[in-house]
Design an enzyme around this catalytic site. Structure first.
Site, PDB file in Angstrom:
ATOM      1  N   GLU B  11       0.845  -1.209   0.000  1.00 14.18           N
ATOM      2  CA  GLU B  11       0.000   0.000   0.000  1.00 14.18           C
ATOM      3  C   GLU B  11       0.879   1.257   0.000  1.00 14.18           C
ATOM      4  O   GLU B  11       0.624   2.195  -0.736  1.00 14.18           O
ATOM      5  CB  GLU B  11      -0.928   0.013   1.220  1.00 14.18           C
ATOM      6  CG  GLU B  11      -2.034  -1.034   1.139  1.00 14.18           C
ATOM      7  CD  GLU B  11      -2.865  -1.101   2.411  1.00 14.18           C
ATOM      8  OE1 GLU B  11      -2.819  -0.153   3.216  1.00 14.18           O
ATOM      9  OE2 GLU B  11      -3.554  -2.119   2.614  1.00 14.18           O
ATOM     10  N   SER B  31      -8.648  -0.405   7.273  1.00 10.83           N
ATOM     11  CA  SER B  31      -9.475  -0.909   6.176  1.00 10.83           C
ATOM     12  C   SER B  31      -9.582  -2.417   6.328  1.00 10.83           C
ATOM     13  O   SER B  31      -8.615  -3.101   6.635  1.00 10.83           O
ATOM     14  CB  SER B  31      -8.879  -0.546   4.817  1.00 10.83           C
ATOM     15  OG  SER B  31      -7.594  -1.075   4.672  1.00 10.83           O
ATOM     16  N   ASP B  40      -8.546   0.422   0.570  1.00 10.79           N
ATOM     17  CA  ASP B  40      -7.188   0.497   1.113  1.00 10.79           C
ATOM     18  C   ASP B  40      -6.568   1.874   0.904  1.00 10.79           C
ATOM     19  O   ASP B  40      -5.826   2.366   1.749  1.00 10.79           O
ATOM     20  CB  ASP B  40      -6.285  -0.550   0.447  1.00 10.79           C
ATOM     21  CG  ASP B  40      -6.693  -1.975   0.801  1.00 10.79           C
ATOM     22  OD1 ASP B  40      -7.041  -2.210   1.972  1.00 10.79           O
ATOM     23  OD2 ASP B  40      -6.678  -2.837  -0.094  1.00 10.79           O
ATOM     24  N   GLU B  53      -8.510  -0.844  -4.019  1.00  8.79           N
ATOM     25  CA  GLU B  53      -8.272  -2.047  -3.220  1.00  8.79           C
ATOM     26  C   GLU B  53      -6.955  -2.620  -3.713  1.00  8.79           C
ATOM     27  O   GLU B  53      -6.767  -2.805  -4.919  1.00  8.79           O
ATOM     28  CB  GLU B  53      -9.434  -3.033  -3.461  1.00  8.79           C
ATOM     29  CG  GLU B  53      -9.431  -4.252  -2.588  1.00  8.79           C
ATOM     30  CD  GLU B  53      -9.831  -3.979  -1.131  1.00  8.79           C
ATOM     31  OE1 GLU B  53     -10.528  -2.977  -0.862  1.00  8.79           O
ATOM     32  OE2 GLU B  53      -9.412  -4.787  -0.279  1.00  8.79           O
TER      33      GLU B  53
END
Lengths: 119, 119
Positions: B11, B31, B40, B53
């Site tokens: 991420e 999340s 996310d 996501e």
């Protein structure tokens, strides 16, 4: 409760408040510690996008650093949204202020009487 | 490295990629564990809002649950943004797909050849 977890707790409360008022809202991970500038909460109802910095105080006046305002304005301009300061005053609840109105002040002093009750 | 921290690592890499491509991006706190649905990453360049996501895989095919897609679509519709699945394939890098194109499939199977190289 640590200062940090108390902060997260107020952020969660404001996320719930926003969902109850028609917004889809998220808390930002690592806000304040990330290498990129980031707010505490981002919310949108598909029309308004709110870029929010959350504060809480037990005092009747909250003083903010100019840097807090300038970082919030910078992110809100880049992302595209309204820069909002949300303050929870003990025994009084939530009060809001658009940070654009604070950008030219040399001392940033927030009191409930000069803020909005609605976001 | 735990599955969760490896997830956060990808991420963070995608947030950097987005900043390098003109977006202002944040990782969403909690999340997947929050009581409200949440993606996310949320990113915007002031024109496009991306609701993302993030997945990573060491395999050549990634299977997704229909529920992952439907939750992403729900949030993106409420918030106002494009629902994007971002997959990091080992040794191949990032590939992207608009989740709207996946909403009617009964089995959701993602391979790099059927995805986009740019977000």
């Amino acid at each position: 409760m640590s200062k940090k977890s108390r902060g997260c707790d107020y952020e969660r409360k404001l996320v719930n408040y926003l969902f109850n008022n028609g917004y889809w809202a998220v808390r930002v991970a690592g806000s304040g510690s990330s290498k990129h500038p980031s707010p505490d909460i981002i919310a949108s109802n598909g029309l308004r996008v709110l870029i929010i910095e959350v504060k809480s105080t037990q005092a009747s006046i909250l003083y903010l650093k100019k840097e807090t305002i300038s970082k919030l304005l910078l992110f809100a301009k880049g992302f595209g949204g309204e820069p909002i300061i949300a303050v929870h005053y003990l025994r009084k609840g939530w009060y809001f202020k658009n940070a654009k109105e604070l950008s030219r002040l040399s001392v940033i002093k927030l009191i409930p009487e000069e803020m909005n009750r609605q976001i």
